[in-house]
Design a protein around this motif. Sequence first.
Motif, PDB file in Angstrom:
ATOM      1  N   ALA A 147      30.395   0.346  22.752  1.00 56.61           N
ATOM      2  CA  ALA A 147      29.070   0.766  22.271  1.00 56.61           C
ATOM      3  C   ALA A 147      28.493   1.872  23.159  1.00 56.61           C
ATOM      4  O   ALA A 147      27.974   2.879  22.652  1.00 56.61           O
ATOM      5  N   ILE A 148      28.604   1.712  24.458  1.00 54.66           N
ATOM      6  CA  ILE A 148      28.066   2.721  25.386  1.00 54.66           C
ATOM      7  C   ILE A 148      28.842   4.021  25.296  1.00 54.66           C
ATOM      8  O   ILE A 148      28.254   5.111  25.210  1.00 54.66           O
ATOM      9  N   GLU A 149      30.168   3.945  25.294  1.00 55.69           N
ATOM     10  CA  GLU A 149      30.973   5.165  25.239  1.00 55.69           C
ATOM     11  C   GLU A 149      30.809   5.884  23.899  1.00 55.69           C
ATOM     12  O   GLU A 149      30.827   7.107  23.838  1.00 55.69           O
ATOM     13  N   MET A 150      30.581   5.129  22.818  1.00 49.19           N
ATOM     14  CA  MET A 150      30.324   5.770  21.520  1.00 49.19           C
ATOM     15  C   MET A 150      28.982   6.489  21.552  1.00 49.19           C
ATOM     16  O   MET A 150      28.853   7.611  21.040  1.00 49.19           O
ATOM     17  N   ALA A 151      27.984   5.856  22.165  1.00 47.25           N
ATOM     18  CA  ALA A 151      26.675   6.509  22.286  1.00 47.25           C
ATOM     19  C   ALA A 151      26.793   7.799  23.097  1.00 47.25           C
ATOM     20  O   ALA A 151      26.218   8.830  22.728  1.00 47.25           O
ATOM     21  N   ILE A 199      38.138   8.119  22.450  1.00 43.44           N
ATOM     22  CA  ILE A 199      39.319   7.554  23.120  1.00 43.44           C
ATOM     23  C   ILE A 199      39.418   8.062  24.550  1.00 43.44           C
ATOM     24  O   ILE A 199      39.676   7.291  25.474  1.00 43.44           O
ATOM     25  N   LYS A 200      39.179   9.352  24.770  1.00 45.25           N
ATOM     26  CA  LYS A 200      39.228   9.898  26.129  1.00 45.25           C
ATOM     27  C   LYS A 200      38.193   9.209  27.009  1.00 45.25           C
ATOM     28  O   LYS A 200      38.481   8.842  28.151  1.00 45.25           O
ATOM     29  N   ARG A 201      36.994   9.023  26.503  1.00 47.00           N
ATOM     30  CA  ARG A 201      35.952   8.340  27.284  1.00 47.00           C
ATOM     31  C   ARG A 201      36.363   6.898  27.599  1.00 47.00           C
ATOM     32  O   ARG A 201      36.157   6.411  28.710  1.00 47.00           O
ATOM     33  N   LEU A 202      36.934   6.204  26.621  1.00 42.50           N
ATOM     34  CA  LEU A 202      37.359   4.823  26.851  1.00 42.50           C
ATOM     35  C   LEU A 202      38.462   4.746  27.907  1.00 42.50           C
ATOM     36  O   LEU A 202      38.410   3.906  28.813  1.00 42.50           O
ATOM     37  N   VAL A 203      39.442   5.625  27.810  1.00 39.01           N
ATOM     38  CA  VAL A 203      40.526   5.644  28.799  1.00 39.01           C
ATOM     39  C   VAL A 203      39.979   5.996  30.177  1.00 39.01           C
ATOM     40  O   VAL A 203      40.315   5.358  31.184  1.00 39.01           O
ATOM     41  N   ASP A 204      39.110   7.004  30.244  1.00 37.77           N
ATOM     42  CA  ASP A 204      38.520   7.405  31.525  1.00 37.77           C
ATOM     43  C   ASP A 204      37.695   6.281  32.150  1.00 37.77           C
ATOM     44  O   ASP A 204      37.545   6.209  33.367  1.00 37.77           O
ATOM     45  N   PRO A 212      40.971  -2.824  36.348  1.00 35.16           N
ATOM     46  CA  PRO A 212      39.913  -2.861  37.361  1.00 35.16           C
ATOM     47  C   PRO A 212      38.611  -2.290  36.812  1.00 35.16           C
ATOM     48  O   PRO A 212      38.609  -1.499  35.878  1.00 35.16           O
ATOM     49  N   PHE A 213      37.496  -2.699  37.421  1.00 33.14           N
ATOM     50  CA  PHE A 213      36.197  -2.152  37.031  1.00 33.14           C
ATOM     51  C   PHE A 213      36.111  -0.707  37.433  1.00 33.14           C
ATOM     52  O   PHE A 213      36.633  -0.243  38.352  1.00 33.14           O
TER      53      PHE A 213
END
Length: 123
Positions: free
Chosen positions: A65-69, A97-102, A122-123
Amino acid sequence: GASVEAERAALEAQGKYYKQGEGPALEDLDDAWVGFFLWAETESGREIKCSMVGRDGYFETARVAIEMALTLRFDFDKLSFKGGVLTPTVSGGTHLIKRLVDSGIRFKMGDWHGQEDCNPPPF
């Protein structure tokens, strides 16, 4: 398998049936992870595999949700679709996808993650 009522009763007896807005303590989620292992085949026989491994479902729901925003805020002009009823993956595409992977989610295209990768990132 057990009925829904039996599952609920068992979870309530263990103190693990959570109501809306509740959930387990963060310490209980340290070793929790979620994985999706997808396989598709076309009518002509072409196959593709993809997998995703992330932390627990509570954490990953919030992460997406945050990365989509953030994708909508900072990459809107680059998105293929600017409106309509779309899933986050279709709407955000490779930018999401790039944001999620990053941010820590593990994706693998063309194959599945191995046993060594089936643990919380890891966090």
